[in-house]
Design a protein around this motif. Structure first.
Motif: not given
Length: 675
Positions: A494, A501, A517, A527, A542
């Motif tokens: 994260v 993320v 990403t 997460l 997430v």
């Protein structure tokens, strides 16, 4: 080496899980952890003393006056309370005066006087006599200056040292030659001549001043001890079992031993324990070898550490135990009457006292902990890093920029190794086998350098040089997953400041050359890895504990797909899930940092939880790791205390679950013939 199972993570959101949180507890086990044993001694306990050294009688000065306690079973119970002595920071009690009766002496740090009161049979105080001093008191001792003589009162104050003895017309005071602004006072026969000597801790000059007694109440100044540090606390006793009185002093650089020499002088000081915030020390033979061991209180860590005396006159560091926050006073004696020395640590911050019941084997009933040599602990993981079959710990220090490895001994105790520098502000870490050598490796999310650092383990508790991989801005959480294949070891990170993320796909050789990403909602903080759609592939969730939405990245078996947003009924927060009571249902545990506790939701069955169990663990519990630390088949908890720089070990003491009676089977369903 057998890989340890990873701790489960779930989200405490009723809509998502479909569970009835807070439902009445049904059939299941009982969850019990070994915790601190607290004794209510009143508010703001500042000073405490045994009456005449008797551990069955205790006086405590605090915000509500002076309370008296007596042994009650295996603990202490209040017998009386006097409103006198509110705010007293100097407190001694014992036979004093011409009649030899027990008296209590107390003083505050803002008044140039002491109060002397008789102690009645219940522990209450009679009317007190007030004796003026040249300056506010710092310490006081009751002592007989000659064999068989009457006890007198010695009071160390900001202007020197006063000797008070009871005369026909009241308390008479005379001044002794002593340094100003002394911090503590000890009384002992240092040279074995039968005459009481005095030792004054002179913090301003950074030395201990000796006053040799003449046996008639007079004293002459002698040479000070070799300079060691600025002493705040002082204790006299035979520390190395050679028949001579040694001195122990506490200062800004820790605990020093000033060993007595045969010629009456003292050797150069030797450091026994290095810590800048030690507050008190006491003697006790805690393991039955007839050698005086030491118990040392540490304010910053909130601990009491055992130093075990050895045959060569040195000390070996034993266990440390978590007590109340900022312990200021430590008393040592057989408090519960079982023949073993106990410890009683008084915590002014938050009040109360923690009783450490001695077992007679060098250990105490309490919460063992591992104090860290660095501050601002942010994350913890458990695994066997040195392949000895015992669970070890790795802890991230954001302030120190390093990782601390604590090797387990298999009984819930851990010993620290040298820290490993990993970069700026490590905020999260995880463990996995990144190069398929069956040895645990570490991955660290460095918030301050926008990188993930890979540490390849050697299987002996050591790690190769840190190797950074650039990710997004402000990485703050990290997890291991199998996103590129069922057997891959990948990483998800994260990035809390770039609202994204990052996924690092592993190549099974310890490299992560492929990085993806994805943008997610603002301020992501956690997460969760799992198969959310039950297609056999691992997915990634997430979220932020400040938001009611999460991003779900579905796994394809080869990679993660673009995130999709899912709305929740409320903010979510990840929690550790383990079957602590061994009843077949997962229990949830989460740190309550502001409340100084962890909270456990006991699982009743697959979709129900019982009422929350609150376990007080001390200040600033920030992160958790779970494993069977003592090989008893029960899952224990390691708690990182961020502010006090300690790792508390909560050993699981849950009893086996009660067997569920089998339901009777109707006769028609049984085998055989009917009658």
């Amino acid at each position: 080496m057998t890989r340890l199972s990873r701790m489960h993570q779930v989200v405490l959101t009723a809509l998502w899980l479909g569970v009835a949180l807070g439902a009445p507890r049904g059939a299941g086990g009982e969850i019990v952890f070994a915790t601190r044993r607290e004794i209510d001694v009143g508010t703001d306990p500042i000073a405490a003393t045994f009456v005449g050294g008797d551990p069955t009688r205790l006086l405590v000065a605090g915000g509500d006056g002076i309370g008296a306690f007596r042994r009650d079973g295996d603990g202490l119970a209040r017998s009386a309370r006097s409103p006198a002595g509110r705010g007293a920071q100097v407190l001694v009690a014992g036979p004093l005066g011409r009649d030899g009766a027990n008296r209590v002496v107390f003083a505050t740090r803002d008044a140039a006087q002491v109060h002397i009161a008789l102690l009645d049979g219940r522990g209450g105080l009679g009317p007190d006599e007030v004796v003026a001093l040249p300056a506010p008191a710092r310490a006081a001792r009751i002592a007989a200056l000659a064999p068989g003589g009457l006890s007198v009162l010695l009071v160390l104050h900001d202007d020197g040292l006063s000797l008070l003895e009871q005369g026909a017309a009241g308390w008479e005071r005379r001044e002794l030659a002593a340094p100003r602004f002394g911090s503590d006072l000890a009384v002992a026969d240092l040279d074995g001549d039968g005459r009481v000597d005095l030792i004054v801790a002179d913090a301003a000059a950074g030395e201990l001043r000796l006053l040799r007694g003449d046996g008639n109440g007079g004293f002459t100044s002698a040479a000070g001890l070799p300079r060691g540090h600025e002493p705040r606390r002082l204790l006299a006793g035979d520390a190395n079992s050679d028949g001579r009185v040694d001195l122990l002093s506490i200062g800004d650089d820790g605990l020093l031993l000033h060993a007595a020499e045969p010629d009456g002088r003292f050797a150069a000081p030797r450091r026994l324990l290095a810590s800048p915030h030690l507050s008190d020390v006491g003697f006790a033979d805690v393991n039955g070898d007839r050698r005086p061991d030491l118990l040392v209180a540490d304010r910053s860590h909130g601990t009491v550490t055992v130093l075990l005396a050895t045959a060569d006159g040195s000390f070996a560091t034993g266990d440390a135990y978590l007590v109340g926050p900022e312990p200021a006073t430590l008393l040592v004696g057989d408090i519960d009457g079982d023949g073993h020395a106990d410890g009683l640590a008084f915590s002014r911050l938050g009040g109360g006292a923690t009783l450490l019941r001695g077992r007679g084997d060098g250990h105490f009933d309490g919460v063992p902990c591992a104090p860290a040599a660095f501050g601002d602990l942010t994350a913890i993981v458990a695994d066997d890093f040195n392949d000895d079959g015992d669970v070890d710990l790795a802890v991230a220090s954001e302030e120190g920029g390093n990782i601390g490895i604590f090797l387990g001994s298999g009984d819930g105790r851990f010993r620290p190794q040298l820290p490993i520098a990993v970069g700026r502000q490590p905020r999260a870490l995880t463990v996995g086998d990144f190069n398929e050598d069956d040895r645990p490796d570490l991955a660290v999310a460095n918030f301050g350098s926008d990188a993930v650092v890979i540490l390849i383990g050697d299987g002996r508790g050591g790690f190769a040089a840190p190797r950074p991989i650039t990710v997004g801005t402000g990485p703050s959480a990290i997890s291991v997953g199998s996103f590129s294949s069922p057997t891959s070891v990948d990483l998800a990170i994260v990035n809390s400041l770039s609202n994204s993320v990052s996924v690092l796909y592993g190549d099974r050789r310890g490299q992560f050359s492929r990085v993806s990403t994805f943008p997610v909602a603002a301020r992501p903080s956690f997460l969760i890895v799992g198969d959310t759609n039950e297609d056999g592939n691992q997915d990634l969730v997430v979220g932020s504990e400040f938001s009611e939405s999460v991003a779900i990245l579905l796994g394809t078996g080869a990679q993660l797909a673009e995130p999709k947003t899912n709305q929740l009924s409320g903010a979510a927060k990840p929690s550790v899930a383990e079957d602590f009571d061994r009843d077949g249902a997962m229990d949830l545990v989460n740190p309550n940092e502001s409340g100084g506790a962890i909270e456990i939701l006991p699982g009743v069955d697959a979709d129900r939880f019982g009422e929350s169990i609150r376990v007080g663990v001390g200040r600033d519990p920030h992160a958790l790791a779970t494993a069977d630390f003592d090989h008893d088949g029960r899952i224990d908890i390691a708690v990182v205390h961020r502010g006090s720089q300690t790792i508390a070990i909560l050993l699981n003491r849950s009893p086996p679950p009660k067997p569920v009676p089998a339901k009777p089977v109707p006769a028609k369903q049984r085998g055989g013939h009917e009658a």
